[in-house]
Design a protein around this motif. Sequence first.
Motif, PDB file in Angstrom:
ATOM      1  N   LYS A 285       0.492  -1.064   0.365  1.00 57.49           N
ATOM      2  CA  LYS A 285       0.044  -0.231  -0.198  1.00 57.49           C
ATOM      3  C   LYS A 285       1.422   1.088   0.053  1.00 57.49           C
ATOM      4  O   LYS A 285       0.533   2.357   0.999  1.00 57.49           O
ATOM      5  N   HIS A 358      -4.214   4.314  -0.640  1.00 56.55           N
ATOM      6  CA  HIS A 358      -4.311   2.793  -0.362  1.00 56.55           C
ATOM      7  C   HIS A 358      -5.236   1.983  -0.017  1.00 56.55           C
ATOM      8  O   HIS A 358      -5.257   0.528  -0.689  1.00 56.55           O
ATOM      9  N   ASP A 359      -6.754   2.636  -0.529  1.00 53.79           N
ATOM     10  CA  ASP A 359      -8.260   1.950  -0.518  1.00 53.79           C
ATOM     11  C   ASP A 359      -7.686   0.825  -1.644  1.00 53.79           C
ATOM     12  O   ASP A 359      -8.298  -0.003  -2.116  1.00 53.79           O
ATOM     13  N   ARG A 360      -7.618   1.428  -3.012  1.00 53.75           N
ATOM     14  CA  ARG A 360      -7.409   0.932  -4.408  1.00 53.75           C
ATOM     15  C   ARG A 360      -6.379  -0.319  -4.108  1.00 53.75           C
ATOM     16  O   ARG A 360      -6.470  -0.673  -4.737  1.00 53.75           O
ATOM     17  N   ALA A 363      -7.596  -2.970  -2.042  1.00 48.05           N
ATOM     18  CA  ALA A 363      -9.025  -3.633  -3.135  1.00 48.05           C
ATOM     19  C   ALA A 363      -8.252  -4.870  -3.871  1.00 48.05           C
ATOM     20  O   ALA A 363      -8.857  -5.623  -4.325  1.00 48.05           O
TER      21      ALA A 363
END
Length: 386
Positions: A285, A358-360, A363
């Motif tokens: 990340k 970070h979220d991408r 996932a």
Amino acid sequence: MHSPPRIALVAGETSGDLLAGLLLDGLHVQWPQLASFGIGGPRMTERGFDAWWSSERLAVHGYSVELVRRLLGIVQIRKRLRARLLSADRPHVFIGVDAPDFNLGLEADLRRAGVKTVHFVCPSIWAWRPERVHKIRAACDHVLCIFPFEPELLARHGIAASYVGHPLANVIPMQPDRAGARRALGLDGDDEVLAILPGSRSAEVAYLASTFFQAAALVKQARPAIKIVVPAVPALRTRLERAARDCGMQEAITLVDGQSHTVLAACDATLIASGTATLEAALFKRPMVIAYRMHPWSWRLMRGKQLQPWVGLPNILCRDFIVPELLQDAATPQALAAAALDWLDAAQSDPARLAALHDRFAALHGSLRRDTPRLAADAVRTLLEA
């Protein structure tokens, strides 16, 4: 199949040995007494694999006369292996692990002779060299894919395939231990850290190391307190030390042997060569700037066969330029430094941007995490029973 099968494997390089070791774990659950043999490395032999040749014999290093000798030796190994697999040591299935230049032709020969064939890791026909799909169709009864979009792509060309997940997604934790990684590297928790990964191959270091270190010098001018850490392949450490010295950065850069995962866990951002390491950085990340340089002739050849607008694996898998790519002439020290500083500045000026990245990546991590040994072994068993 009631009796344990005889399974031949060929794995090239360290990454192939790792993948084959995972596959053997799954196969031994299916058949504890299976016989496995061929070309492999230490992780495979630890699992009872009979290595007729070491996977190191398939590695190509050096130039001119040495390179020619290596290639001639590899051709002879493949010829002898093919003859052995089609005689007394005939397997129930042959599994080529990566190394497509060595394995696809061998697989095609074995398949024509009635041996079932599997290829583990789909060659990147979605990125370049799409003509390889015809070789895959002729060579493989089944392909084990590490990216989720690949089976559908292969199915369009009449090639059976299974998605088994990417092994790195299980090796790297969803929540990396940054504090522990920093302690392991002797860094303070509040240090600002830039990681530099100029590649694990000699040619990559030759084309990128000096440019990366010049970029790091510019970052250091802008942020004097920053710590710069470089995980080095031991065989290339001397070349990296020389490149750092030539750029006047030998005192500013900390070189560590290996430990690329520890360095990625510890860093705030990374300058990184395009390749598998970029996927590792995404699974950690981490913000990154992807770069690549090569001989101008090779660059023109590659550009002519490139099928997608992206080169870096994180961008390809997310189908978006979520991190910058600076390639060939665009990979200047000034441009690399500016892109790295942009990520470092975002920690104060645009934390929402870092959170979205970070979220991408989280996932993406979730989509790649599967029980690879079991899924790969199940696909092999289904093929054998069919």
